[in-house]
Design an enzyme around this catalytic site. Structure first.
Site, short mmCIF file in Angstrom:
data_model
loop_
_atom_site.label_atom_id
_atom_site.label_comp_id
_atom_site.label_asym_id
_atom_site.label_seq_id
_atom_site.Cartn_x
_atom_site.Cartn_y
_atom_site.Cartn_z
CD GLU A 103 -2.89 -1.59 2.08
OE1 GLU A 103 -3.66 -1.41 2.14
OE2 GLU A 103 -2.20 -0.98 2.93
CB CYS A 152 2.92 6.79 3.55
SG CYS A 152 3.13 6.17 4.69
CB CYS A 181 7.66 -5.98 8.04
SG CYS A 181 9.60 -4.66 9.23
CB CYS A 199 6.44 -3.81 16.04
SG CYS A 199 8.77 -3.45 15.65
CB CYS A 206 3.81 -2.83 13.98
SG CYS A 206 3.57 -2.89 11.77
CG HIS A 253 8.04 2.22 19.54
ND1 HIS A 253 6.98 4.09 18.79
CD2 HIS A 253 8.42 1.57 18.17
CE1 HIS A 253 6.96 3.65 17.21
NE2 HIS A 253 7.51 2.60 17.10
CG ASN A 293 -3.97 4.46 13.87
OD1 ASN A 293 -4.37 5.38 14.30
ND2 ASN A 293 -2.57 4.88 13.47
CB CYS A 328 0.85 5.14 11.75
SG CYS A 328 1.30 6.93 11.61
N1 SAH Z 1 9.48 -0.01 9.84
C1 SAH Z 1 9.66 1.02 9.54
C2 SAH Z 1 8.85 2.20 8.60
C3 SAH Z 1 7.61 1.72 8.99
S1 SAH Z 1 6.26 1.80 10.46
C4 SAH Z 1 9.81 1.79 11.23
O1 SAH Z 1 8.97 1.02 11.24
O2 SAH Z 1 10.59 3.42 11.49
C5 SAH Z 1 5.76 3.80 10.34
C6 SAH Z 1 5.68 4.10 11.81
O3 SAH Z 1 4.53 3.75 12.00
C7 SAH Z 1 6.40 3.75 13.12
O4 SAH Z 1 6.76 4.92 13.72
C8 SAH Z 1 6.12 3.26 13.28
O5 SAH Z 1 6.05 2.72 14.36
C9 SAH Z 1 4.10 2.87 13.61
N2 SAH Z 1 3.24 2.32 13.88
C10 SAH Z 1 3.05 1.08 13.15
N3 SAH Z 1 2.05 0.42 13.92
C11 SAH Z 1 1.76 1.97 14.26
C12 SAH Z 1 0.09 1.31 15.08
N4 SAH Z 1 -0.51 0.27 14.82
N5 SAH Z 1 -0.29 2.55 15.30
C13 SAH Z 1 0.34 3.25 15.04
N6 SAH Z 1 1.71 3.71 14.67
C14 SAH Z 1 2.25 2.75 14.08
FE1 SF4 Z 2 8.17 -3.27 10.37
FE2 SF4 Z 2 5.83 -2.39 11.32
FE3 SF4 Z 2 7.77 -2.56 13.23
FE4 SF4 Z 2 8.34 -0.88 11.26
S1 SF4 Z 2 6.68 -0.72 12.56
S2 SF4 Z 2 9.11 -2.26 11.78
S3 SF4 Z 2 6.72 -2.02 9.32
S4 SF4 Z 2 6.78 -4.00 12.27
#
Ligand code: SAH
Ligand code: SF4
Length: 378
Positions: free
Chosen positions: A96, A109, A116, A120, A123, A228, A305, A348
């Site tokens: 996306e 974006c 990935c 995390c 995410c 985080h 989110n 995000c």
């Molecule tokens: N992998 C990279 C970039 C993609 S994620 C990274 O982790 O930085 C982009 C941003 O969205 C990151 O700061 C991530 O921590 C945040 N993010 C991921 N899941 C989220 C969620 N459920 N709610 C809010 N932010 C989130």
């Molecule tokens: Fe990967 Fe999501 Fe963690 Fe970014 S926040 S490193 S996209 S698992």
């Protein structure tokens, strides 16, 4: 004669790469530059429409090259003007990209991987597992499609750009796809390409330390680091990559990064999770951490989110405000990210696309083969 299938997709190259490809075929550099401009400045994919190229060159390109975009599986539009595209990248995977219009800028974006591997806990992309890295052309095809679709839609005057900022914050960890990322960034920055300034292109990373060091030398764009947590114990849980590259090493890499970009700062992203990482004590610990490590930084607090199966909740607005105030009182510039496009799951961490998870499939197969084996890492 070369078949269309074997044709080279010119979206794969940065300008030097295109010059080299042209040279291999006996064509001078200035021709490569003309084609590069047609593709990235004008959005033209049809070689016959490249009117300043000689006929034999157009004929050659028709046979040996293509400018192939990614098929769009779906386009969703939010009430707030956000647009999300779902692109088919083959093999049952889809990624996306999200266009976010604001008063002073329009941000795209962009995704860097199908899935990935960092995993995390908060995410949605991480929950889907990892399928594969995107190639340079697949990263650029997202920008190419969004730029020229929005230019037409917004009826912009010739030459005016629709997208002013790119953030590598879609699906995937861009610094785990370094080789494909760098040429894509170069095209974004190239005056013959998208002409974005270094500060208007942001790479967001969960903290791949060695690649932060390399990015500083190869292409020092704006860097966002997903923090985080203010201590290793908590960050180990939220961002498993922290076990490999703990906070002290990560913050040292951030400091070095700024040596290459002296007037810049690092943006620390901090996803606010109810009862997990949002207490005043943790905010104070965060202040002590960035002060002790002496990193010039700003904070961007992201209200979590939610997505199905996360088991996590968004911090209440008052707790986010109190957390922000502690950082502000310490003199740290802090913003709270406005959630955009959440009615179309474009916010995000909600980007889920479609991912054929290879990592977990392998793990499942191993488990099936050896049901008594010890647990895999996750
Ligand atoms: N992998 C990279 C970039 C993609 S994620 C990274 O982790 O930085 C982009 C941003 O969205 C990151 O700061 C991530 O921590 C945040 N993010 C991921 N899941 C989220 C969620 N459920 N709610 C809010 N932010 C989130
Ligand atoms: Fe990967 Fe999501 Fe963690 Fe970014 S926040 S490193 S996209 S698992």
């Amino acid at each position: 004669m070369t078949s269309a299938l074997a044709a080279t997709n010119l979206l794969q190259f940065d300008r030097d790469g295109l010059v080299a490809w042209f040279a291999q075929h006996g064509q001078p550099a200035f021709r490569a530059r003309q084609v590069f401009r047609w593709v990235h400045q004008k959005g033209v994919a049809d070689f016959d429409a490249m009117s300043d190229l000689a006929k034999p060159l157009r004929q050659f390109l028709r046979t040996h090259a293509t400018v192939a975009a990614l098929p769009v599986l779906a386009e969703s539009r939010s009430a707030d003007g956000t647009v999300k595209w779902l692109f088919d990248v083959g093999g049952g995977n889809a990624v996306e990209a999200v266009f976010i219009p604001e008063a002073q800028r329009n941000t795209l974006c962009v995704s860097s991987q199908a899935g990935c591997a960092v995993n995390c806990s908060f995410c949605s992309t991480g929950h889907q597992g990892f399928s594969r890295n995107l190639q340079t052309w697949e990263i650029l095809a997202q920008l190419w499609h969004a730029e020229f679709t929005m230019r037409r839609e917004l009826a912009l005057p010739a030459g005016e750009r629709a997208i002013s900022n790119v953030v590598m914050m879609g699906m995937g960890e861009p610094l785990q796809n370094y080789a494909a990322l760098i040429p894509a960034l170069r095209v974004m920055l190239d005056d013959d390409g998208y002409g974005l300034s270094r500060r208007r292109v942001t790479v967001s990373t969960s903290g791949v330390v060695p690649m932060i060091e390399r990015l500083a030398q190869d292409c020092p764009v704006a860097l966002a680091v997903s923090l985080h947590a203010p201590n290793d114990a908590l960050r180990d849980e939220l961002v498993p990559l922290n076990r490999k590259y703990p906070l002290h090493e990560l913050l040292a890499a951030c400091r070095h990064y700024l040596d290459f970009a002296p007037r810049d700062f690092i943006t620390f992203e901090y996803c606010m999770l109810d009862g997990v990482n949002d207490t005043p004590e943790l905010a104070q610990q965060l202040v002590r951490l960035v002060q002790a490590e002496q990193v010039r930084c700003k904070f961007n607090l992201i209200p979590f989110n939610p997505f199905p199966q996360s088991g996590l909740r968004r911090s209440p607005a008052a707790r986010v405000a109190a957390f922000a105030q502690i950082l502000l009182d310490a003199g740290i510039v802090t913003t709270v990210r406005k959630t955009r496009g959440d009615d179309i799951d474009a916010a995000c961490g909600q980007l889920a696309g479609e991912v054929q998870d290879r990592t977990r499939r392998v793990i499942r197969m191993q488990q099936a083969a050896a049901p008594t084996a010890a647990h895999p890492a996750h």
